[in-house]
Design a protein around this motif. Structure first.
Motif, mmCIF file in Angstrom:
data_model
loop_
_atom_site.group_PDB
_atom_site.id
_atom_site.type_symbol
_atom_site.label_atom_id
_atom_site.label_comp_id
_atom_site.label_asym_id
_atom_site.label_seq_id
_atom_site.Cartn_x
_atom_site.Cartn_y
_atom_site.Cartn_z
ATOM 1 N N ARG A 137 19.601 22.993 49.403
ATOM 2 C CA ARG A 137 20.893 23.206 50.056
ATOM 3 C C ARG A 137 22.025 22.388 49.466
ATOM 4 O O ARG A 137 23.168 22.845 49.456
ATOM 5 N N THR A 148 25.443 24.041 48.475
ATOM 6 C CA THR A 148 26.666 23.701 49.203
ATOM 7 C C THR A 148 27.771 23.328 48.224
ATOM 8 O O THR A 148 28.930 23.694 48.414
ATOM 9 N N ARG A 159 29.102 26.531 46.723
ATOM 10 C CA ARG A 159 29.925 27.225 47.719
ATOM 11 C C ARG A 159 31.268 26.542 47.914
ATOM 12 O O ARG A 159 32.321 27.180 47.868
ATOM 13 N N GLY A 160 31.205 25.229 48.115
ATOM 14 C CA GLY A 160 32.425 24.480 48.398
ATOM 15 C C GLY A 160 33.401 24.477 47.242
ATOM 16 O O GLY A 160 34.606 24.706 47.416
ATOM 17 N N HIS A 171 30.844 32.527 44.562
ATOM 18 C CA HIS A 171 30.953 32.027 45.936
ATOM 19 C C HIS A 171 30.048 32.800 46.871
ATOM 20 O O HIS A 171 29.299 32.217 47.662
ATOM 21 N N ILE A 205 26.513 31.760 49.148
ATOM 22 C CA ILE A 205 26.332 31.949 50.587
ATOM 23 C C ILE A 205 25.034 32.706 50.852
ATOM 24 O O ILE A 205 24.270 32.364 51.758
ATOM 25 N N ILE A 256 22.176 30.352 50.397
ATOM 26 C CA ILE A 256 22.072 29.425 51.537
ATOM 27 C C ILE A 256 21.405 30.132 52.711
ATOM 28 O O ILE A 256 20.518 29.568 53.370
ATOM 29 N N ASN A 285 17.887 29.130 54.535
ATOM 30 C CA ASN A 285 17.844 28.951 55.991
ATOM 31 C C ASN A 285 16.793 29.854 56.619
ATOM 32 O O ASN A 285 16.034 29.431 57.483
#
Lengths: 131, 487
Positions: free
Chosen positions: B269, B273, B276-277, B303, B307, B310, B314
């Protein structure tokens, strides 16, 4: 100008959050571990603290405990940064006095900045928004 | 034969009667071999109409049975006792006779007994014993090949059968150099005493005639699982079977799996992250440098991929924790209507992008609060509504809440492409995409874990989830239920 202190051990994440708050016009201070973080709170007196939970040596909960035990430091709002696996610790942090927790992978940087903005606005108005 | 002396003192008529009713064939010959006395049975067995006056050694039956040498010896004073069979080797049925020669002062007494039945009984018994021995060997071999410790005790504490594994599992062999000191259950009880009261457990199993399953007992540096079952003979419990399983390794594996998943998910992750960020920030704060549409498109793709990844991580973590029963559901009470409104607000934009309506039909009457984990319920709702939007091109999605069978039921109806009858039972399975073959998969469908997770979550909170109805090109209705708050 508001000052944000980011306490985060992962340099990738540290750089990312530094960028967003710089872009949003805040003064940003950084700490790579709990010890350094506590020192920078004392010396730098930030307006808000972004605190990572999972850190080696001293983890976020231990830092939070120390912050809330100090009469001066306990007034500074703390926002917890965590990943999904650390949710239980994050809930604990709320009970220890943190304002809110943010699951890093679920938030875009701008959203984090918005949350911080909201909290700071609430603080200046004397209201604390709900976690 | 004392009886014979009595017999010889009897009057002649009685003698005859006794002789004719003996269960034996009897004949008496003089020293030359001439038969002086023979009963009916003897005549029958030798196939004779008349025996008195004939010489034993001349009888065809005697010759056929090769008994001449014995009879010779007998007439000379030597007793004999032989088993013979008159049948040819090719004959299936075999009869057996015992010929006993008893020298007497006046000659020779010959007694013939049909021992066919006896012999058969002995043979049957031997076969039966052999079968039992084979059974027992098989049984012992089976229980010795069990990895678990296996003991059978009777109602008096005695160990009837045990296997080798029990000694190694309990570390009994080393104790005194002997295996299971007294051969009764006490030594095992003693060994386990600190961790577990075995005596009460097996007594309870016997008394209540029920199985007892103790899932985890810490023992020294190991973990055991104990299983006791009464052995029933009709209504009576005549003993107890005790199984001891060493589950230490399984537990270690479980913990290792757990650790692996937390570490893996964390490690995955963090860089995701960051991707993504950073791409989000590029889009937001460096738009002027992204004037080239191609470049902009690539950043957008990066991007969105981050997501998706991620979400994948999850989902995998969720599935693993749900399957291991490691998810703790909070006991909360909340209003379903406001929760649905939250979800519809979050997904409004997505629906609008496809020109679809997304609405909650207000309930006819006030509804009770739901008793469940609010965040997890939101996860289920989000999954179902998001799916509904994904698979609908025109029309929209409608959500209704009603009370069914004392549970709150949330109904999500879409006007989308529907699900073919043949695919419907694949819906809530792991990794199942209710679609055609894997090569023509629609790439927007994700991991195929969404419905599976929703099912595990719903059932974990005491509800049910199902496809109420679906028609190809008309749409589908999914329903999930939640328990009602007791207040």
């Amino acid at each position: 100008m508001a000052k944000i202190l980011i306490i985060e051990d992962d340099p990738l994440m540290l750089r990312m959050y530094q960028k967003i708050f710089t872009f949003e016009g805040y003064e940003v201070d950084l700490a790579a571990d709990g010890q350094e973080g506590l020192e920078k709170v004392r010396t730098g007196k930030p307006t808000l603290i972004l605190l990572d939970i999972m850190m080696p040596k001293m983890n976020g909960l231990q830092v939070l405990e120390k912050l809330k035990a100090d009469p001066e430091m306990k007034k500074i709002p703390v926002v917890i940064l965590t990943n999904l696996a650390g949710q239980q610790d994050a809930e604990k942090a709320l009970m220890m006095g943190a304002i809110k927790y943010i699951v890093k992978s679920e938030y875009e940087p701008k959203q984090v900045a918005d949350v911080v903005k909201q909290i700071m606005a609430g603080y200046t108005r004397g209201e604390i928004p709900k976690a | 034969m004392p009886a014979l002396f009595n017999f010889l003192r009897q009057p002649k008529e009685n003698q005859a009667k006794i002789l004719e009713n003996l269960p034996l064939s009897l004949a008496q010959a003089n020293q030359e071999g001439i038969i002086e006395l023979a009963n009916v049975q003897f005549l029958k067995i030798c196939g004779l109409k008349r025996a008195v006056g004939r010489n034993l050694l001349d009888l065809s039956s005697i010759k056929k049975l090769n008994l001449k040498p014995q009879i010779d010896k007998g007439l000379k004073g030597q007793a004999f006792n032989v088993e013979v069979s008159p049948n040819l080797p090719t004959e299936r049925v075999k009869n057996f006779y015992r010929f006993q020669g008893i020298p007497v002062t006046s000659g020779l007494l010959l007694i013939v007994e049909d021992i066919t039945a006896q012999k058969r009984l002995i043979e049957d018994a031997q076969n039966y014993i052999q079968k039992l021995q084979q059974e027992q060997s098989r049984f012992l071999a089976s229980i010795n090949s069990l990895g678990r410790g296996f003991v059978i005790i009777d109602i008096k504490n005695n160990i009837l059968i045990k296997n080798n594994a029990i000694d190694s599992i309990l570390g009994l062999k080393n104790l005194e150099g002997n295996v299971l000191l007294k051969g009764d259950i006490e030594s095992i009880e003693k060994r386990l005493k600190a961790s577990f009261d075995l005596k009460s457990a097996w007594e309870k199993s016997l008394a209540e005639k029920k199985t007892v399953d103790i899932k985890e007992i810490p023992f020294e540096n190991k973990f055991f699982r104990l299983f006791l079952a009464p052995i029933m003979m009709g209504e009576e419990a005549i003993g107890v079977v005790i199984l001891i399983e060493d589950i230490t390794e399984a537990k270690i594996l479980d913990r290792a799996k757990d650790e692996f998943f937390s570490i893996a998910s964390h490690e995955l992750r963090t860089p995701l992250t960051a991707i993504r960020g950073n791409t989000a920030m590029i889009e937001q704060y460096f738009a002027d440098k992204l004037q080239d549409q191609e470049l902009k498109g690539m950043i957008t793709d990066i991007h969105e991929s981050s997501i998706r990844l991620i979400t994948l991580v999850n989902d995998f973590l969720d599935v693993s924790r749900l399957e291991q029963g490691k998810i703790i559901f909070k006991q909360e009470e909340f209003e379903t209507t406001s929760l649905v409104k939250e979800v519809t607000n979050e997904l409004k934009k997505t629906a609008q992008e496809k020109n679809l309506y997304l609405r909650l039909t207000p309930p006819a009457s006030s509804l009770p609060l739901a008793a469940a984990d609010r965040d997890r319920t939101k996860q289920i709702l989000y999954n179902l509504v998001d799916n509904a939007i994904k698979f609908t091109e025109k029309g929209g999605v409608e959500i209704k809440i009603d009370l069914r069978d004392k549970s709150l039921a949330v109904n999500i109806t879409d006007t989308g492409k529907g699900i073919a009858q043949s695919q419907q039972n694949l819906l809530f399975r792991k990794f199942q995409q209710a679609g055609e073959n894997i090569l023509t998969r629609d790439v927007t469908r994700g991991t195929g874990l969404g419905l599976y997770i929703s099912k595990l979550l719903t059932e974990g909170m005491g509800g049910k989830i199902w496809l109420e109805k679906s028609e190809e090109n008309r749409g589908s209705t999914f329903v999930f239920t939640l328990p009602v708050a007791k207040s």
